[in-house]
Design an enzyme around this catalytic site. Structure first.
Site, short mmCIF file in Angstrom:
data_model
loop_
_atom_site.label_atom_id
_atom_site.label_comp_id
_atom_site.label_asym_id
_atom_site.label_seq_id
_atom_site.Cartn_x
_atom_site.Cartn_y
_atom_site.Cartn_z
N TYR A 193 84.05 46.63 -23.40
CA TYR A 193 84.59 47.05 -22.18
C TYR A 193 85.73 46.09 -21.99
CZ TYR A 193 84.66 48.24 -17.24
OH TYR A 193 85.05 48.65 -16.00
N VAL A 194 86.51 46.91 -21.55
CA VAL A 194 88.01 46.34 -21.02
C VAL A 194 88.27 46.69 -19.52
CG1 VAL A 194 90.40 45.95 -21.21
CG2 VAL A 194 88.93 46.07 -23.17
N TYR A 219 89.18 55.82 -30.98
CA TYR A 219 88.20 55.11 -32.07
C TYR A 219 88.68 56.30 -33.40
CZ TYR A 219 85.65 52.87 -28.69
OH TYR A 219 85.21 52.11 -27.34
N GLU A 276 80.07 54.66 -16.99
CA GLU A 276 79.33 55.64 -18.02
C GLU A 276 78.36 56.38 -16.87
OE1 GLU A 276 77.75 53.44 -21.23
OE2 GLU A 276 79.49 53.47 -22.24
N GLY A 284 95.07 49.80 -22.49
CA GLY A 284 96.31 50.22 -22.90
C GLY A 284 97.26 49.11 -23.25
N ASN A 294 83.54 60.45 -23.50
CA ASN A 294 84.49 59.40 -23.27
C ASN A 294 85.88 59.27 -23.86
OD1 ASN A 294 85.59 56.52 -23.54
ND2 ASN A 294 83.70 55.66 -23.31
N GLU A 299 77.21 46.87 -29.56
CA GLU A 299 76.31 47.42 -28.39
C GLU A 299 77.36 48.12 -27.37
OE1 GLU A 299 73.14 48.79 -25.80
OE2 GLU A 299 73.03 48.35 -28.17
#
Length: 160
Positions: free
Chosen positions: A88-89, A132, A28, A95, A126, A85
């Site tokens: 993360y992967v 999303y 980020e 994918g 992002n 909050e």
């Protein structure tokens, strides 16, 4: 049917989750703003009255993703909700359906507990924004996020 790759965070996961939080901060573009330590996260998740909760994604015995969340409350709906909050992967696992499985796990938590909504913020740049939206998430772009930190927070507190 629950995805077996997703489970509640355990105390032995804390060091890895902290590492992943720092990886997220790097992603980020804000690595200098992330100061989370293992002791802080351990206390928040497993202390006397935890107000933070989490899940991890595990592939081949390795934690490769996490999400940390807490409860909020909707005065309009009259019930709690979940505020996500962080999610993360690791890039190597993107994918593979882990992100969707993690969000589905949290959605199931909301439904099982009778919570009205699941919310999170996403940086405008992002690429996950489109993912999303594909799940039915609606950007709340008529709202502006406000935040007090550091000197501004202390200055306002001094007026109390």
């Amino acid at each position: 049917m629950p995805d077996e790759r997703i489970r509640r965070v355990r105390e032995e996961d804390v060091d890895t989750v902290v590492e992943l939080v720092h990886d997220l901060a790097e992603y980020e573009r804000a690595p200098d703003e992330c100061h989370l330590t293992a002791d802080q996260l351990r206390t928040a998740l497993f202390g006397e009255s935890p107000a933070l909760f989490g899940h991890v994604a595990v592939v081949d015995g390795e934690v490769v993703g996490f999400m940390l969340w807490f409860l909020n409350f909707s005065t309009w709906r009259g019930v709690h909700g979940i505020y996500l909050e962080d999610l993360y992967v690791r890039p190597s696992q993107r994918g593979t359906g882990l992100g969707k499985a993690m969000l589905a796990t949290l959605a199931a938590e909301c439904v099982a507990r009778g919570y009205a909504r699941l919310e999170w913020w996403v940086l405008n740049w992002n690429p996950a924004t489109e993912f999303y939206k594909s799940l039915g998430a609606v950007p709340m772009d008529e709202w502006t996020v406000n935040r007090l930190t550091d000197d501004s927070l202390r200055a306002l507190a001094a007026e109390a």
